[in-house]
Structure formats: structure tokens, C-alpha cells
Design a protein around this motif. Structure first.
Motif, PDB file in Angstrom:
ATOM      1  N   ARG A  24      -0.537 -17.159   0.987  1.00 54.91           N
ATOM      2  CA  ARG A  24       0.267 -15.934   1.084  1.00 54.91           C
ATOM      3  C   ARG A  24      -0.307 -15.078   0.098  1.00 54.91           C
ATOM      4  NH1 ARG A  24       3.651 -13.462  -2.494  1.00 54.91           N
ATOM      5  NH2 ARG A  24       3.100 -15.353  -4.095  1.00 54.91           N
ATOM      6  N   ILE A  25      -1.026 -15.772  -1.320  1.00 48.14           N
ATOM      7  CA  ILE A  25      -1.489 -14.641  -2.533  1.00 48.14           C
ATOM      8  C   ILE A  25      -2.757 -14.224  -1.990  1.00 48.14           C
ATOM      9  CG2 ILE A  25      -2.639 -15.153  -4.469  1.00 48.14           C
ATOM     10  CD1 ILE A  25      -1.080 -17.511  -5.137  1.00 48.14           C
ATOM     11  N   VAL A  26      -3.643 -14.882  -0.943  1.00 45.05           N
ATOM     12  CA  VAL A  26      -4.758 -13.971  -0.751  1.00 45.05           C
ATOM     13  C   VAL A  26      -4.341 -13.169   0.243  1.00 45.05           C
ATOM     14  CG1 VAL A  26      -6.933 -14.259   0.527  1.00 45.05           C
ATOM     15  CG2 VAL A  26      -6.177 -15.936  -0.953  1.00 45.05           C
ATOM     16  N   GLU A  27      -3.359 -12.992   1.318  1.00 43.66           N
ATOM     17  CA  GLU A  27      -2.989 -12.246   2.380  1.00 43.66           C
ATOM     18  C   GLU A  27      -2.365 -10.882   1.682  1.00 43.66           C
ATOM     19  OE1 GLU A  27      -2.036 -10.264   5.999  1.00 43.66           O
ATOM     20  OE2 GLU A  27      -3.144 -12.111   5.381  1.00 43.66           O
ATOM     21  N   LEU A  28      -1.637 -11.359   0.553  1.00 47.18           N
ATOM     22  CA  LEU A  28      -1.029 -10.138  -0.384  1.00 47.18           C
ATOM     23  C   LEU A  28      -2.196  -9.324  -0.843  1.00 47.18           C
ATOM     24  CD1 LEU A  28       1.615 -10.679  -3.248  1.00 47.18           C
ATOM     25  CD2 LEU A  28      -0.554  -8.989  -3.518  1.00 47.18           C
ATOM     26  N   LEU A  29      -3.119  -9.873  -1.293  1.00 49.53           N
ATOM     27  CA  LEU A  29      -4.352  -9.093  -1.768  1.00 49.53           C
ATOM     28  C   LEU A  29      -5.104  -8.362  -0.705  1.00 49.53           C
ATOM     29  CD1 LEU A  29      -6.052  -8.334  -4.162  1.00 49.53           C
ATOM     30  CD2 LEU A  29      -7.128 -10.667  -4.206  1.00 49.53           C
ATOM     31  N   SER A  30      -4.974  -9.149   0.258  1.00 47.77           N
ATOM     32  CA  SER A  30      -5.899  -8.495   1.519  1.00 47.77           C
ATOM     33  C   SER A  30      -5.213  -7.174   1.791  1.00 47.77           C
ATOM     34  CB  SER A  30      -6.123  -9.462   2.692  1.00 47.77           C
ATOM     35  OG  SER A  30      -6.725 -10.592   2.154  1.00 47.77           O
ATOM     36  N   ARG A  31      -3.678  -7.254   2.162  1.00 45.80           N
ATOM     37  CA  ARG A  31      -3.112  -6.120   2.459  1.00 45.80           C
ATOM     38  C   ARG A  31      -2.991  -5.050   1.558  1.00 45.80           C
ATOM     39  NH1 ARG A  31       2.526  -9.058   3.230  1.00 45.80           N
ATOM     40  NH2 ARG A  31       3.396  -6.882   3.991  1.00 45.80           N
ATOM     41  N   LYS A  32      -3.034  -5.334   0.191  1.00 43.53           N
ATOM     42  CA  LYS A  32      -3.158  -4.475  -0.499  1.00 43.53           C
ATOM     43  C   LYS A  32      -4.474  -3.730  -0.580  1.00 43.53           C
ATOM     44  CE  LYS A  32      -1.722  -2.089  -4.432  1.00 43.53           C
ATOM     45  NZ  LYS A  32      -2.913  -1.203  -4.318  1.00 43.53           N
ATOM     46  N   ILE A  33      -5.545  -4.214  -0.447  1.00 43.14           N
ATOM     47  CA  ILE A  33      -6.681  -3.632  -0.335  1.00 43.14           C
ATOM     48  C   ILE A  33      -6.879  -2.278   0.793  1.00 43.14           C
ATOM     49  CG2 ILE A  33      -9.264  -3.989   0.321  1.00 43.14           C
ATOM     50  CD1 ILE A  33      -9.125  -6.783  -1.103  1.00 43.14           C
ATOM     51  N   ALA A  34      -6.138  -2.832   2.131  1.00 41.76           N
ATOM     52  CA  ALA A  34      -5.900  -2.154   2.998  1.00 41.76           C
ATOM     53  C   ALA A  34      -5.237  -0.773   2.849  1.00 41.76           C
ATOM     54  CB  ALA A  34      -5.542  -2.906   4.084  1.00 41.76           C
ATOM     55  N   LEU A  35      -4.437  -0.780   1.945  1.00 37.70           N
ATOM     56  CA  LEU A  35      -3.398   0.501   1.656  1.00 37.70           C
ATOM     57  C   LEU A  35      -4.345   1.559   1.076  1.00 37.70           C
ATOM     58  CD1 LEU A  35      -0.496  -1.155  -0.053  1.00 37.70           C
ATOM     59  CD2 LEU A  35      -0.584  -0.193   2.189  1.00 37.70           C
ATOM     60  N   VAL A  55       4.106  -2.899  -3.214  1.00 37.06           N
ATOM     61  CA  VAL A  55       4.252  -4.006  -4.457  1.00 37.06           C
ATOM     62  C   VAL A  55       5.554  -4.317  -4.574  1.00 37.06           C
ATOM     63  CG1 VAL A  55       3.618  -4.073  -6.842  1.00 37.06           C
ATOM     64  CG2 VAL A  55       2.013  -3.185  -5.468  1.00 37.06           C
ATOM     65  N   ALA A  56       6.693  -3.352  -4.722  1.00 33.65           N
ATOM     66  CA  ALA A  56       7.967  -3.672  -4.969  1.00 33.65           C
ATOM     67  C   ALA A  56       8.598  -4.553  -4.022  1.00 33.65           C
ATOM     68  CB  ALA A  56       8.799  -2.516  -4.977  1.00 33.65           C
ATOM     69  N   ASP A  57       8.103  -4.514  -2.760  1.00 36.58           N
ATOM     70  CA  ASP A  57       8.643  -5.464  -1.634  1.00 36.58           C
ATOM     71  C   ASP A  57       8.029  -6.913  -1.947  1.00 36.58           C
ATOM     72  OD1 ASP A  57      10.356  -3.649  -0.464  1.00 36.58           O
ATOM     73  OD2 ASP A  57       8.800  -3.188   1.068  1.00 36.58           O
ATOM     74  N   GLU A  58       6.829  -6.826  -2.345  1.00 33.62           N
ATOM     75  CA  GLU A  58       6.106  -8.390  -2.576  1.00 33.62           C
ATOM     76  C   GLU A  58       6.827  -8.956  -3.774  1.00 33.62           C
ATOM     77  OE1 GLU A  58       3.985 -10.019  -0.834  1.00 33.62           O
ATOM     78  OE2 GLU A  58       4.294  -8.440   0.463  1.00 33.62           O
ATOM     79  N   LEU A  59       7.277  -8.207  -4.828  1.00 32.29           N
ATOM     80  CA  LEU A  59       7.921  -8.920  -5.996  1.00 32.29           C
ATOM     81  C   LEU A  59       9.302  -9.201  -5.914  1.00 32.29           C
ATOM     82  CD1 LEU A  59       6.587  -6.096  -8.711  1.00 32.29           C
ATOM     83  CD2 LEU A  59       5.862  -8.257  -8.644  1.00 32.29           C
ATOM     84  N   LYS A  60       9.815  -8.628  -4.808  1.00 32.66           N
ATOM     85  CA  LYS A  60      11.223  -9.059  -4.341  1.00 32.66           C
ATOM     86  C   LYS A  60      11.393 -10.525  -3.661  1.00 32.66           C
ATOM     87  CE  LYS A  60      13.080  -4.312  -3.591  1.00 32.66           C
ATOM     88  NZ  LYS A  60      13.434  -3.463  -2.777  1.00 32.66           N
ATOM     89  N   ASP A 134      -9.819  -4.881  -9.606  1.00 28.57           N
ATOM     90  CA  ASP A 134      -8.807  -3.873 -10.336  1.00 28.57           C
ATOM     91  C   ASP A 134      -8.138  -2.908  -9.628  1.00 28.57           C
ATOM     92  OD1 ASP A 134      -8.648  -2.402 -12.563  1.00 28.57           O
ATOM     93  OD2 ASP A 134     -10.394  -1.104 -12.301  1.00 28.57           O
ATOM     94  N   ASP A 135      -6.801  -3.259  -9.378  1.00 27.39           N
ATOM     95  CA  ASP A 135      -6.170  -4.397 -10.388  1.00 27.39           C
ATOM     96  C   ASP A 135      -5.255  -5.101  -9.211  1.00 27.39           C
ATOM     97  OD1 ASP A 135      -5.467  -5.949 -12.452  1.00 27.39           O
ATOM     98  OD2 ASP A 135      -3.899  -4.547 -12.883  1.00 27.39           O
ATOM     99  N   GLY A 136      -5.700  -5.197  -7.951  1.00 27.20           N
ATOM    100  CA  GLY A 136      -4.902  -6.066  -7.026  1.00 27.20           C
ATOM    101  C   GLY A 136      -4.857  -7.486  -7.529  1.00 27.20           C
ATOM    102  N   GLY A 137      -5.922  -7.906  -8.204  1.00 25.90           N
ATOM    103  CA  GLY A 137      -5.970  -9.200  -8.639  1.00 25.90           C
ATOM    104  C   GLY A 137      -4.798  -9.517  -9.655  1.00 25.90           C
ATOM    105  N   GLY A 138      -4.657  -8.545 -10.585  1.00 29.78           N
ATOM    106  CA  GLY A 138      -3.497  -8.459 -11.405  1.00 29.78           C
ATOM    107  C   GLY A 138      -2.057  -8.792 -10.774  1.00 29.78           C
ATOM    108  N   ILE A 139      -1.850  -7.799  -9.737  1.00 30.98           N
ATOM    109  CA  ILE A 139      -0.728  -8.076  -8.941  1.00 30.98           C
ATOM    110  C   ILE A 139      -0.571  -9.479  -8.251  1.00 30.98           C
ATOM    111  CG2 ILE A 139       0.513  -7.126  -6.996  1.00 30.98           C
ATOM    112  CD1 ILE A 139      -0.794  -4.393  -7.651  1.00 30.98           C
TER     113      ILE A 139
END
Length: 463
Positions: A24-35, A55-60, A134-139
């Protein structure tokens, strides 16, 4: 600080939970890159709003009551799309603010990449893509740590994911000032820096400040022929060069009275490798690095001066004339603890009184940004170092940064009682802001484990 429960979670338990959540963590980062969250294309644009909503949806999903809010600039115009949220476990628990940013740098030339910059691509244990480090990894770190802790979370968490960090955060201060209650915290974790190596963790101990000045050197009221007047009258470019060179001593160190110098904050555990610096910077073979003392101090905590702009006649089209005046811009990186206004004033005073051969020197003050220094003796610092060693299995090697992140000292100014920790997902191979940006996946996993352990330590009842 007090917490609702005592004790700490076992590091092996945290690692097991992160392993279970890893896809899930890697998928989150992959989807973030695609945005393609490039703030340079417009911080108020729809693509940045979509990024914030993602990002808000992922934090929820990890228990944060998150929402998207548009900031307002100081002039009242619309600003960036920001994500704020909280997860409150007890009014008696300490509060931790987690920071990252969801905007990314542009990709000026996609052909310079070995992969599609906006398609997450795994190669040899690294995930490539713009914003991966920078900085999807931080999220991803924040999300993974909160998921790993789950109902065992013992601190109140507030989250701020900024939408304009790569643009200099113009609406940062107005936004934070307007939402002070949503930022107030005992500890602030800024996940926007990096480690000594992918397998060696670091706390960022300091950041240099910065200031700029524009200088005009004038020797003549108008241009004159170099054959008729050359000799007793020096051209303004030469006068400017003399003035600039006078700022340094024989070792190439900045030697301006009133401009402070510091040693690495918290001590130096390991000096920076000169071979690596020379290779990374592309230093020519015969060049001897300027300055004295540790290379770390020269890069992190001693002041440095750079001529970042110089107005002169181009070689093409040049002719035999003595230039009457020359204008140039100096960028001064200041020691972490010195007020930049103080260093700027000292530099301006020196320039005005050091004019070569009595030339006219005018100096105009530019912008200032305060540096920052970690408190090496703070409880949160000790907790962070313990968490890093438990997660990575090796002792941390702390490091400063020679650049500036102005919002960190601003956060410290607004919340002076908060302990600030600067961590992050990057490592020397990350290439943040450059082609082929990437993040070490094993390093990311250890960073997630580190933050989960740190949050757990910060929530101990005996704090």
C-alpha cells in the motif's frame, strides 16, 4: 508531557506491521508520482487541488481527519492548496505536527531521464519518478507510520502537507498564522530532508540562512576609449573583481568582520567525503577546495559567498572601451544561528568602505532568510536518534545542510516552545530537483519504521 499509556512498542512488531502494509505504501507513492503535482505550473491550478485531495484522502485512510484548504497570499490573492488534519487521542497527550509537501519540481527535459518521470519505475531497489523522494517520500513516511501504530498511537497528531514548497512558500506564513491552533504542537517533524546514505540514518542538525545584496561599482561617469585612458583608469569590471576578491583571505575563506562562522551543531560524527563531493559537484581535477577545517563545517555551518549575477559586456560584440560601472549580485549563506540581517549589514558595511582606488560603491539590500539549528540536547532529539538506530540497525550520522529551508525557522519563531526535528526520505543518490530522481525502497521502509518508533517514544507516559 504526559500520555495516556505507558511503555513502548517493540521494534520487531512495528517492522512486521510495516511489512504487511508495504504494498500500500509503495502504491501510494506511485500514484502520487503520476499526479504530476508541479507547482510551477500554477499553485492555484486544478492539478494542484487534485494532488491535495489525493493526499487528504490517503490520510483519512490512516485515521487523520484531513481536509483541503486554499491558502491566501499576503496581498489577499488565492494561494496554494494545503492539506491540514489531526488525529486526537487524548487531551493529556503530547502533540506532534507532521510536515511534508505535495508539490514537486518541474521536468524541463524528459529526455534527460532514463524512465518516464511521471511513471513510478522500480530499478535495483529504487523507485524512480519526479517527487519520489522530494517529497512524496515524506508523505509516504507519515502515512506508513500512522498505519503501523494504528490504535497504539499515544500522541495527538496534527498534519500539514504544503502545496507550494518548491515555489518558496509565499503563502506559508499567512496560512499558518490564520490556523495557529491547527499547528500548535510540542514536537514538529519535518520530513523533507535526508539521510547520510540509504542505509545510514541522519537527523538534519542545521540549515544555513541566506541573504543577498546588489552592488554597483563605478569608476567613471561615462565610457572612455581604453587606448586613450587605459592604465591610470581601471575598468569597472576589474574594480569589481578586486572588491570581490578582498572579501576572502589567503585560504579562500570569507573574511568579513561581523559575518559569523560556526562548527557543526551537536558535534561532527563523520566528516564529509571529499572524493564524493568532488565527483558529485563535477570539480575539475586541479582545483583545491577552498577554506580550512572540516569539509562538513565548510559546507554546513561556515558562511559562503557566491556571485550569482554579473552585468558585463559580452565577449561577442565587445570593443575597446573602459566600462564605467559594473553591477553584480552576491548571495551569502549565513551560519545557522546568525541573524541574516546582521550578516547582511556587516557585508554591506565592508563593501562600502573597501572600494578599490576610491571608486564609488553602492550597495542595495536584498531578501533575508533565517537559518536554523537543532537542539542536540532536547528529549525529542534523543528519542529520534534511538528510533533511527533501532530501525536501521546502525548508529545515525547526523548532518547539516548548506542550503536554506526558510519555513523551518519561521515555524520555530511562531512556535518557540516546540522541538523541531528535520528528517526525510532522501539520500545522496536521490537526485532531488534533477533528472532520474529516485528513492531507496529499503531506506523508505526503515524511515517509516523510524517515524513509528519515534511517535511511540514521544508518547511515553514518563515524558
Amino acid at each position: 508531557m504526559t500520555a495516556p499509556d505507558a511503555g513502548t512498542l517493540d521494534a520487531d512488531l512495528i517492522r512486521s506491521r510495516v511489512e504487511s502494509d508495504w504494498n500500500r505504501i509503495v502504491e501510494l507513492l506511485s500514484r502520487k508520482i503520476a499526479l504530476q503535482s508541479v507547482s510551477a505550473k500554477g499553485i492555484t491550478a486544478e492539478h494542484m487541488k487534485r494532488s491535495a485531495e489525493f493526499v487528504a484522502d490517503e490520510l483519512k485512510l490512516v485515521g487523520v481527519d484531513a481536509k483541503v484548504v486554499q491558502a491566501t497570499n499576503e496581498d489577499g490573492t488565492p494561494g496554494a492548496w494545503e492539506v491540514i488534519g489531526s488525529r486526537i487521542v487524548s487531551p493529556d497527550a503530547p502533540t506532534v505536527l507532521l510536515y511534508a509537501h505535495h508539490d514537486v519540481q518541474p521536468v524541463p527535459d524528459a529526455s534527460a531521464w532514463n524512465t518516464d518521470p511521471f511513471v513510478a519505475t522500480e530499478i535495483d531497489g529504487r523507485l524512480y519518478g519526479r517527487g519520489s523522494a522530494d517529497d512524496g517520500g515524506g508523505i509516504a513516511i507519515h502515512s506508513g507510520a500512522l498505519k503501523a501504530l494504528g490504535d497504539d498511537l499515544k500522541v495527538n497528531v496534527k498534519v500539514f502537507i504544503e502545496g507550494e514548497e518548491e515555489m518558496g512558500s509565499p503563502s506559508f506564513i499567512p496560512f499558518v498564522s490564520a490556523h495557529k491552533d491547527e499547528f500548535a504542537a510540542d514536537v514538529i517533524i519535518v520530513a523533507d530532508s535526508g539521510n547520510w546514505a540509504a542505509d545510514i540514518p541522519s537527523l538534519t542538525t542545521s540549515l544555513r540562512g541566506n541573504t543577498t545584496v546588489d552592488v554597483t561599482v563605478r569608476g567613471l561617469k561615462h565610457p572612455v576609449h581604453s587606448g586613450q585612458y587605459g592604465g591610470p583608469i581601471l575598468d569597472s569590471n576589474t574594480l569589481a573583481a578586486m572588491l570581490i576578491s578582498s572579501l576572502y583571505n589567503e585560504n579562500g575563506e570569507l573574511a568579513v568582520p561581523g559575518v559569523a562562522s560556526e562548527e557543526p551543531v551537536g558535534g561532527l560524527q563523520q566528516d564529509v567525503d571529499e572524493t564524493g563531493v568532488r565527483a558529485d559537484a563535477g570539480v575539475v581535477d586541479g582545483y583545491v577546495l577552498a577554506g580550512t577545517g572540516s569539509l562538513a563545517s565548510r559546507l554546513w555551518t561556515k558562511p559562503s559567498l557566491t556571485v550569482i549575477g554579473f552585468d558585463a559586456q559580452p565577449v561577442e560584440g565587445s570593443f575597446n572601451v573602459i566600462s564605467p560601472e559594473t553591477r553584480f549580485r552576491l548571495s551569502l549563506r549565513t551560519a545557522p544561528s546568525q541573524r541574516p540581517e546582521e550578516a547582511q549589514s556587516a557585508l554591506m558595511d565592508y563593501l562600502k568602505r573597501s572600494a578599490p582606488f576610491g571608486a564609488e560603491v553602492e550597495v542595495e539590500a536584498g531578501e533575508n532568510g533565517m537559518g536554523w539549528a537543532m537542539d542536540p540536547n532536547a528529549e525529542a532529539t534523543k528519542d529520534a536518534l534511538e528510533a533511527m538506530e533501532e530501525a536501521f540497525g546502525v548508529a545515525p550520522i547526523n548532518q547539516g545542510q548548506g542550503g536554506s529551508i526558510p519555513f523551518i525557522p519561521e515555524l520555530q519563531r511562531l512556535f518557540p516552545d516546540a522541538q523541531v526535528l528535520v528528517t526525510g526520505p532522501e539520500d545522496p543518490k536521490a537526485n532531488a530537483h534533477s533528472p532520474n530522481e529516485s528513492i531507496s525502497l529499503p531506506g523508505l521502509k526503515d524511515n517509516v519504521i523510524t517515524e513509528a518508533l519515534l511517535l511511540d517514544k514521544l508518547g511515553k507516559a514518563d515524558k
